[in-house]
Design a protein around this motif. Sequence first.
Motif, PDB file in Angstrom:
ATOM      1  N   GLY A  42      -6.894  11.198  -6.629  1.00  0.00           N
ATOM      2  CA  GLY A  42      -6.709  12.547  -5.856  1.00  0.00           C
ATOM      3  C   GLY A  42      -5.260  12.719  -5.358  1.00  0.00           C
ATOM      4  N   HIS A  43      -4.985  13.839  -5.612  1.00  0.00           N
ATOM      5  CA  HIS A  43      -3.737  14.234  -4.981  1.00  0.00           C
ATOM      6  C   HIS A  43      -3.550  15.140  -3.681  1.00  0.00           C
ATOM      7  N   SER A  44      -2.888  14.614  -2.662  1.00  0.00           N
ATOM      8  CA  SER A  44      -2.811  15.339  -1.445  1.00  0.00           C
ATOM      9  C   SER A  44      -4.257  15.234  -0.672  1.00  0.00           C
ATOM     10  N   GLU A  45      -4.919  16.328  -0.488  1.00  0.00           N
ATOM     11  CA  GLU A  45      -6.269  16.284   0.164  1.00  0.00           C
ATOM     12  C   GLU A  45      -7.156  15.449  -0.782  1.00  0.00           C
ATOM     13  N   GLY A  46      -6.979  15.465  -2.033  1.00  0.00           N
ATOM     14  CA  GLY A  46      -7.864  14.683  -2.976  1.00  0.00           C
ATOM     15  C   GLY A  46      -7.803  13.256  -2.791  1.00  0.00           C
ATOM     16  N   GLY A  47      -6.617  12.911  -2.111  1.00  0.00           N
ATOM     17  CA  GLY A  47      -6.495  11.487  -1.781  1.00  0.00           C
ATOM     18  C   GLY A  47      -7.168  11.127  -0.572  1.00  0.00           C
ATOM     19  N   LEU A  48      -7.725  12.063   0.189  1.00  0.00           N
ATOM     20  CA  LEU A  48      -8.674  12.009   1.460  1.00  0.00           C
ATOM     21  C   LEU A  48     -10.010  11.845   0.878  1.00  0.00           C
ATOM     22  N   VAL A  72     -17.412   3.310  -8.434  1.00  0.00           N
ATOM     23  CA  VAL A  72     -16.057   3.772  -8.697  1.00  0.00           C
ATOM     24  C   VAL A  72     -15.297   2.709  -9.249  1.00  0.00           C
ATOM     25  N   ALA A  73     -14.670   2.675 -10.423  1.00  0.00           N
ATOM     26  CA  ALA A  73     -13.830   1.584 -11.026  1.00  0.00           C
ATOM     27  C   ALA A  73     -12.409   1.480 -10.573  1.00  0.00           C
ATOM     28  N   PHE A  74     -11.881   2.338 -10.048  1.00  0.00           N
ATOM     29  CA  PHE A  74     -10.713   2.495  -9.673  1.00  0.00           C
ATOM     30  C   PHE A  74     -10.027   3.559  -8.849  1.00  0.00           C
ATOM     31  N   VAL A  75      -9.306   3.463  -7.907  1.00  0.00           N
ATOM     32  CA  VAL A  75      -8.724   4.791  -7.280  1.00  0.00           C
ATOM     33  C   VAL A  75      -7.346   4.987  -7.212  1.00  0.00           C
ATOM     34  N   VAL A  76      -6.853   6.181  -7.681  1.00  0.00           N
ATOM     35  CA  VAL A  76      -5.084   6.246  -7.622  1.00  0.00           C
ATOM     36  C   VAL A  76      -5.123   7.419  -6.280  1.00  0.00           C
ATOM     37  N   LEU A  77      -4.288   7.061  -5.416  1.00  0.00           N
ATOM     38  CA  LEU A  77      -4.106   7.944  -4.416  1.00  0.00           C
ATOM     39  C   LEU A  77      -2.585   8.573  -4.541  1.00  0.00           C
ATOM     40  N   MET A  78      -2.421   9.841  -4.936  1.00  0.00           N
ATOM     41  CA  MET A  78      -1.188  10.348  -4.889  1.00  0.00           C
ATOM     42  C   MET A  78      -0.913  11.332  -3.940  1.00  0.00           C
ATOM     43  N   ALA A  79       0.238  10.886  -3.148  1.00  0.00           N
ATOM     44  CA  ALA A  79       0.730  11.436  -1.705  1.00  0.00           C
ATOM     45  C   ALA A  79      -0.370  11.798  -1.091  1.00  0.00           C
ATOM     46  N   ALA A  80      -1.311  10.613  -0.945  1.00  0.00           N
ATOM     47  CA  ALA A  80      -2.499  10.775   0.113  1.00  0.00           C
ATOM     48  C   ALA A  80      -2.007  10.566   1.582  1.00  0.00           C
ATOM     49  N   THR A  81      -2.905  10.802   2.436  1.00  0.00           N
ATOM     50  CA  THR A  81      -2.493  10.759   3.879  1.00  0.00           C
ATOM     51  C   THR A  81      -3.353   9.226   4.260  1.00  0.00           C
ATOM     52  N   GLY A  82      -2.528   8.666   5.361  1.00  0.00           N
ATOM     53  CA  GLY A  82      -3.090   7.490   5.893  1.00  0.00           C
ATOM     54  C   GLY A  82      -3.352   7.877   7.516  1.00  0.00           C
ATOM     55  N   VAL A  83      -3.104   8.878   8.121  1.00  0.00           N
ATOM     56  CA  VAL A  83      -3.274   9.053   9.689  1.00  0.00           C
ATOM     57  C   VAL A  83      -4.173  10.442   9.890  1.00  0.00           C
ATOM     58  N   ASP A  84      -4.473  10.792  10.769  1.00  0.00           N
ATOM     59  CA  ASP A  84      -5.413  11.928  11.183  1.00  0.00           C
ATOM     60  C   ASP A  84      -4.512  13.341  11.036  1.00  0.00           C
ATOM     61  N   ASP A  89       9.090  13.319   0.102  1.00  0.00           N
ATOM     62  CA  ASP A  89       7.441  13.967   0.097  1.00  0.00           C
ATOM     63  C   ASP A  89       7.656  14.597   1.646  1.00  0.00           C
ATOM     64  N   LEU A  90       7.838  15.881   2.249  1.00  0.00           N
ATOM     65  CA  LEU A  90       7.994  16.446   3.242  1.00  0.00           C
ATOM     66  C   LEU A  90       6.379  16.908   4.108  1.00  0.00           C
ATOM     67  N   GLN A  91       5.457  16.930   3.125  1.00  0.00           N
ATOM     68  CA  GLN A  91       4.053  17.233   3.495  1.00  0.00           C
ATOM     69  C   GLN A  91       3.349  16.215   3.903  1.00  0.00           C
ATOM     70  N   VAL A  92       3.480  14.940   3.218  1.00  0.00           N
ATOM     71  CA  VAL A  92       2.886  13.749   3.651  1.00  0.00           C
ATOM     72  C   VAL A  92       3.972  12.641   3.685  1.00  0.00           C
ATOM     73  N   LEU A  93       4.621  12.303   4.696  1.00  0.00           N
ATOM     74  CA  LEU A  93       5.645  11.542   4.929  1.00  0.00           C
ATOM     75  C   LEU A  93       5.417  10.232   4.450  1.00  0.00           C
ATOM     76  N   PRO A  94       6.251   9.459   3.705  1.00  0.00           N
ATOM     77  CA  PRO A  94       5.707   8.425   3.099  1.00  0.00           C
ATOM     78  C   PRO A  94       5.820   7.212   4.148  1.00  0.00           C
ATOM     79  N   ASP A  95       7.029   7.109   5.027  1.00  0.00           N
ATOM     80  CA  ASP A  95       7.294   6.186   6.025  1.00  0.00           C
ATOM     81  C   ASP A  95       6.125   6.305   7.038  1.00  0.00           C
ATOM     82  N   LEU A  96       5.367   7.435   7.220  1.00  0.00           N
ATOM     83  CA  LEU A  96       4.331   7.327   8.250  1.00  0.00           C
ATOM     84  C   LEU A  96       2.901   7.122   7.650  1.00  0.00           C
ATOM     85  N   ASN A  97       2.896   7.402   6.352  1.00  0.00           N
ATOM     86  CA  ASN A  97       1.449   7.166   5.747  1.00  0.00           C
ATOM     87  C   ASN A  97       1.244   6.137   5.151  1.00  0.00           C
ATOM     88  N   MET A  98       2.155   5.638   4.214  1.00  0.00           N
ATOM     89  CA  MET A  98       1.888   4.336   3.218  1.00  0.00           C
ATOM     90  C   MET A  98       1.625   3.175   3.934  1.00  0.00           C
TER      91      MET A  98
END
Length: 583
Positions: free
Chosen positions: A361-367, A379-391, A509-518
Amino acid sequence: MKRYALSTVAIVCLLAANLMAQDATTTTWSGTLDANGTELRLEFDVTEGGEKPTAKLRSLDQNNAMFDAKFEQSGDSFSFAIMQLGAKFDGKLDEAKETISGTFEQAGQKFPLTLTKGETNAAVVETLKEAWVGKLNMGIMNPVMQFRVMESSADDPKCYFDSITEGATGFAGTWKIADGKISFKIPPIKLTYEGELNEAGDEATGVWNQGGRELPMTIKRQPTEYDSENVWENRPQRPKGPFPYNTKIVKFENEQHNLTLAGTLTIPKTPGKHPAVILISGSGPQDRDETLMEHKPFLVLADYLSRRGIAVLRYDDRGFGSSTGKFKGATTQDFATDASAAVDFLKAHDRIDANQIGLAGHSEGGLIAPIVCELRDDVAFVVLMAATGVDGKTIINSQTEAMLRVEMTEPEQQAEMEIGIELNRILVARAVEGTLDYEDPELKEQVDALLDRLPEEESKLAKEVIGSTIESAKKRLAGKWMKNFIEYDPRPALAKIKCPVLAIIGSKDLQVLPDLNMPEIEKALREGGNDNFKMVTIEGLNHLFQKCETGSMNEYITIQETWNPEALKQIGDWIESHVTLVE
């Protein structure tokens, strides 16, 4: 995450087409489609004389775009199917045999339409006289806009509007120069522009107005239309044959929501049952290729993975492209049921290994992907591409601030930038509380106090338009999807994932900040007891995994690269290490 889009309602793909000559056996049925307030003039040309009648659809208000239509008549029942658009019209002929009344349907939406019999419009010869081009300064994004002024054999003041950056082109309108001013009116998208001309008459400074929102804009005259080499046909990563995989157009059902998803399945040609991955797109209505600004990220990713022996399913979002259902009003949780239906479809496919089906999933797909893992345990595996980790509230505030700080770098812009950041926080917080109303004296006082920090003239102008701006924000933030997104916290779902996880993001990534979400994604996975994961941040990549300068959304279309090779390799290598390929 959400990508800015002009508030247009279009019923065609906005492809330019030349007017085609009609012969004496052609009958034209004309009508005006009211699509949620946007009026579009349509013509169906039915040509008889051959083995069977043929038909074409022309949209007069969209650059005379023309499409083939399948025509059928049974008694007084008429039917036109426009396969390119996933649209159809069904109607009944009246007793006088002069009008057809029926329903135009596209992407799950239905609109009444009455067609009147008449003569085919004479072909109008149009040539470009000049173009007026400028950038609309929206702070976060500065899309290139163009008004094409035409010389016409009909001798009318015709023009066409193009949003170059978005690839939305060919909206018909009128133009006028008088008393040192130039103006454009584009009725199909409720757009107007009026500007003061300079002494040379080759530049205008004025105001863009669409849907009540006003923005300053300067446009310049040029003899030819805006020329961009940044089109999909020229992208270096556009897949080219020979292809070591088969491509199948497929459809599958989401029985829970009573809709059909349409997509493309690429399967390696090697005999046997292959591991597979389902691609889940980001927010906003997306096609199966996740087409954005002349890029097709999912097409490139599917081609790369299938060349490595992995089957890939990508599909049009519900209510978009060839998928049925309704996109508007659906939430992230609803989209998860679509992705789950995709898993069911692949599990029953005779060329897919039912025990090796994963999600990417990319972006919202990662939600969406973690929610699917809550719905099922296969589900055998998950790839989170630029996914969010906060609300979502935190996402909106953080991305708005990051984008403004990148775009507004001049010293004279700093006060305006800080006001914009603070205003955004106030509006989002009010939206969460359900108290976003500019008529509220407390909110008005807050906003006016912010605007008073601007120079006097700027403050006065801002106060004149802030009411309509807040009203637009209120409508956007009160939508069912947005309200759910703002309040949704992905961490509980992330903590429930038991299969292997790859979380990958770009450092710019300015839409999903890596230091905030990862860190939050990693923390949630660990707290859920899942230690089978990999966290990857690739230096210099933006939200689309392109090598970039700043990460600004304005760079997306100008960057030739659709997918950075290192990102592709990281994803391909990781998936390959967690599945068994067919030899």
